[in-house]
Design a protein around this motif. Structure first.
Motif, short mmCIF file in Angstrom:
data_model
loop_
_atom_site.label_atom_id
_atom_site.label_comp_id
_atom_site.label_asym_id
_atom_site.label_seq_id
_atom_site.Cartn_x
_atom_site.Cartn_y
_atom_site.Cartn_z
N ASP A 198 0.84 -1.17 0.00
CA ASP A 198 0.00 0.00 0.00
C ASP A 198 0.89 1.25 0.00
N ALA A 199 0.46 2.31 -0.66
CA ALA A 199 1.28 3.53 -0.70
C ALA A 199 1.58 4.02 0.71
N GLY A 200 0.62 3.87 1.61
CA GLY A 200 0.82 4.34 2.98
C GLY A 200 1.90 3.58 3.72
N ALA A 201 2.25 2.40 3.23
CA ALA A 201 3.28 1.60 3.89
C ALA A 201 4.68 2.12 3.58
N ILE A 202 4.78 2.98 2.58
CA ILE A 202 6.10 3.51 2.19
C ILE A 202 6.43 4.70 3.08
N GLU A 203 7.46 4.59 3.89
CA GLU A 203 7.85 5.67 4.80
C GLU A 203 9.18 6.31 4.43
N HIS A 204 9.97 5.59 3.63
CA HIS A 204 11.26 6.11 3.19
C HIS A 204 11.40 5.87 1.69
N LEU A 205 11.92 6.88 1.00
CA LEU A 205 12.10 6.78 -0.44
C LEU A 205 13.49 7.30 -0.80
N PHE A 206 14.16 6.58 -1.69
CA PHE A 206 15.41 7.08 -2.26
C PHE A 206 15.20 7.25 -3.76
N VAL A 207 15.61 8.41 -4.29
CA VAL A 207 15.54 8.66 -5.72
C VAL A 207 16.94 9.06 -6.19
N SER A 208 17.43 8.36 -7.21
CA SER A 208 18.83 8.54 -7.64
C SER A 208 19.06 9.84 -8.40
N HIS A 209 18.10 10.22 -9.24
CA HIS A 209 18.26 11.43 -10.05
C HIS A 209 16.91 11.81 -10.64
N GLY A 210 16.90 12.93 -11.38
CA GLY A 210 15.63 13.53 -11.76
C GLY A 210 15.00 13.04 -13.06
N HIS A 211 15.61 12.11 -13.76
CA HIS A 211 15.02 11.66 -15.02
C HIS A 211 13.65 11.03 -14.81
N GLY A 212 12.79 11.18 -15.82
CA GLY A 212 11.40 10.78 -15.70
C GLY A 212 11.18 9.32 -15.38
N ASP A 213 12.05 8.44 -15.89
CA ASP A 213 11.83 7.01 -15.61
C ASP A 213 12.10 6.68 -14.14
N HIS A 214 12.60 7.67 -13.37
CA HIS A 214 12.86 7.46 -11.94
C HIS A 214 11.97 8.34 -11.05
#
Ligand SMILES: [Zn+2]
Length: 235
Positions: A19-35
């Protein structure tokens, strides 16, 4: 901790039974759209959020995520109901961040296209495994240093040296499966998972795994979305 929010993220979470609510931490490597393009949907679907969403990413990617929220749903990034805690990291330096008493996040800057700073990440669990994630970069020493001794290296393979011998992936700041295997071996990783497969090679997981393995004993997998990997067991 979720890693990356590509356009299909809600579908991928559903397939994984999350569930989206289960996500408490997110890492994003860079700004490209596929990420990044799925981020507004993740944020929206967390409302009303039971807990804050901690986002760990570079400063420029954080700005991209905030713009995506603004253009998708006005004010979403600033919305109290979404409750996003931004950990916008200076991209030009490495970071070591305690996520919990048990887990430490380390980041390192990867070679990237001009104007698109890209971070690799490593998670070290106290008394447990370590995992390194490297994507959207070419073969480089900083990736090998970050991944040193990881139980699992999750590395991109946008290209294949076997299937596309004419391609130089470095031109596009990407890697092929053979180079991913070289990073894993140089770093002494126990296991390698190939992800971010190029559209022309994704249907050949066995070729990619063999290409990455070479003549070594490295354990290589090409996981499907939602695949579960048990660390500490042999492949
Ligand atoms: Zn990418």
């Amino acid at each position: 901790m979720l890693v990356e929010t590509g356009p299909l993220i809600m579908h991928q979470l559903a397939r994984a039974g999350l569930d989206a609510g289960a996500i408490e931490h997110l890492f994003v490597s860079h700004g490209h759209g596929d990420h990044t393009l799925g981020f507004p949907m993740l944020a929206l679907n967390r409302r009303p959020a039971p807990t804050p969403l901690h986002v760990y990413t570079g400063r420029s990617a954080a700005a991209t995520l905030q713009v995506l929220c603004r253009v998708s749903y006005a004010g979403l990034a600033m919305d109290e109901q979404v409750d996003i805690v931004w950990h916008a990291l200076r991209e030009e330096q490495s970071h070591t961040l305690p996520l919990t008493p048990q887990v430490t996040l380390r980041t390192a800057t990867m070679p990237h296209p001009p104007g698109v700073p890209t971070l690799a990440a490593r998670w070290d669990f106290v008394g447990g495994p370590s995992i390194t994630f490297v994507t959207d970069t070419f073969f480089n020493e900083a990736a090998i240093a970050l991944a040193q001794g990881s139980d699992l290296l999750i590395h991109e393979a946008s290209y294949s040296a076997v299937l596309q011998p004419e391609q130089d992936p470095g031109v596009n700041h990407h890697s092929n499966a053979r180079q991913a295997g070289q990073v894993a071996r140089r770093a002494g990783c126990r296991r390698l998972a190939l992800v971010h497969l190029g559209a022309e090679i994704g249907d050949h997981p066995d070729v990619l795994a063999e290409e990455a393995r070479g003549d070594s004993a490295l354990a290589v997998i090409v996981p499907d979305d939602g695949a579960r990997v048990r660390l500490g067991e042999s492949a």
